[in-house]
Design an enzyme around this catalytic site. Structure first.
Site, short mmCIF file in Angstrom:
data_model
loop_
_atom_site.label_atom_id
_atom_site.label_comp_id
_atom_site.label_asym_id
_atom_site.label_seq_id
_atom_site.Cartn_x
_atom_site.Cartn_y
_atom_site.Cartn_z
N HIS A 17 0.84 -1.20 0.00
CA HIS A 17 0.00 0.00 0.00
C HIS A 17 0.88 1.25 0.00
CE1 HIS A 17 -3.21 -2.51 2.31
NE2 HIS A 17 -3.66 -2.33 1.08
N LYS A 41 -17.89 -5.70 8.43
CA LYS A 41 -16.70 -6.53 8.25
C LYS A 41 -15.95 -6.56 9.58
CE LYS A 41 -13.05 -6.71 4.77
NZ LYS A 41 -12.51 -6.00 3.60
N ARG A 90 -1.94 -6.58 -8.30
CA ARG A 90 -0.79 -7.42 -7.92
C ARG A 90 -0.56 -8.52 -8.94
NH1 ARG A 90 -3.19 -8.28 -2.05
NH2 ARG A 90 -4.93 -8.52 -3.47
N SER A 128 -3.15 -7.69 3.15
CA SER A 128 -3.46 -7.50 4.58
C SER A 128 -3.91 -8.83 5.19
CB SER A 128 -4.58 -6.46 4.74
OG SER A 128 -4.16 -5.22 4.25
O1 PNS Z 1 -8.61 -2.92 0.36
P1 PNS Z 1 -9.78 -3.48 -0.37
O2 PNS Z 1 -10.59 -4.33 0.56
O3 PNS Z 1 -9.36 -4.20 -1.62
O4 PNS Z 1 -10.70 -2.25 -0.82
C1 PNS Z 1 -11.92 -2.47 -1.47
C2 PNS Z 1 -12.71 -1.16 -1.62
C3 PNS Z 1 -12.80 -0.43 -0.30
C4 PNS Z 1 -12.03 -0.27 -2.63
C5 PNS Z 1 -14.11 -1.55 -2.16
O5 PNS Z 1 -14.63 -2.58 -1.38
C6 PNS Z 1 -15.10 -0.40 -2.13
O6 PNS Z 1 -14.99 0.53 -2.92
N1 PNS Z 1 -16.06 -0.45 -1.19
C7 PNS Z 1 -17.05 0.57 -1.00
C8 PNS Z 1 -18.40 0.08 -1.48
C9 PNS Z 1 -18.50 0.25 -2.98
O7 PNS Z 1 -18.47 1.34 -3.51
N2 PNS Z 1 -18.58 -0.87 -3.70
C10 PNS Z 1 -18.63 -0.82 -5.15
C11 PNS Z 1 -18.74 -2.18 -5.71
S1 PNS Z 1 -19.22 -2.09 -7.37
#
Ligand code: PNS
Length: 159
Positions: A17, A41, A90, A128
């Site tokens: 990150h 979560k 990644r 993570s």
């Molecule tokens: O670190 P991560 O868990 O890969 O991050 C994922 C994240 C936070 C970018 C994603 O889950 C997200 O944008 N969540 C907010 C809800 C949302 O907008 N979801 C869209 C799905 S189409």
């Protein structure tokens, strides 16, 4: 003015990150690290803890700030007037999911563009989830996370 969001759970923030943050900050005028406050979560760190760790980690980067958000990323982007989402890839396994999210976000908010950066090879395996798995057994996480947070992470598992 190019204002971008680098969103994620950051539970906890990893070296991968951090590399993405430093590289993205050079590409845009303002980078906002968006920490997802996902109450459903089971997070290791509270959103406040994750925000403070990221603030500490990025205090030398003048165009980077840290914020948290609930709900949809596009709503957060609209609220803070950001038009770029930065995500790291990644491996190809990340691609399918990321493509779907990027296309959905663009469909509902056409002003938003998702920019993908490939992670540096040395960090390509870090997540993570792996950090938490290792730390939960007292394993060595010194190559995975910023040194100053190792103690915080082990402490969550009673080490
Ligand atoms: O670190 P991560 O868990 O890969 O991050 C994922 C994240 C936070 C970018 C994603 O889950 C997200 O944008 N969540 C907010 C809800 C949302 O907008 N979801 C869209 C799905 S189409």
């Amino acid at each position: 003015m190019r204002r971008a969001i680098y969103p994620g759970s950051f539970d906890p923030v990893t070296n991968g990150h951090f590399d993405m943050i430093e590289r993205s900050a050079k590409l845009v005028d303002e980078l906002i690290i968006g920490v997802l406050n996902n109450s459903s979560k089971n997070s290791l760190f509270s959103v406040g803890e994750r925000v403070s760790m990221l603030e500490e980690l990025t205090c030398h980067l003048p165009n980077v700030t840290v914020d948290s958000f609930d709900g949809l990323l596009v709503d957060f982007a609209k609220r803070i007037d950001a038009t770029i989402i930065i995500r790291g890839l990644r491996a190809v396994t990340d691609f399918e999911y990321e493509l779907q999210i990027a296309q959905t976000n663009h469909e509902v908010y056409p002003d938003i563009e998702t920019v993908f950066l490939t992670t540096r090879l040395e960090y390509a395996y870090i997540s993570s989830t792996i950090v938490k798995e290792f730390a939960s057994y007292g394993g060595d996480i010194s190559h995975f996370v910023p040194q100053q947070f190792m103690g915080h992470i082990y402490a969550k598992y009673g080490y």
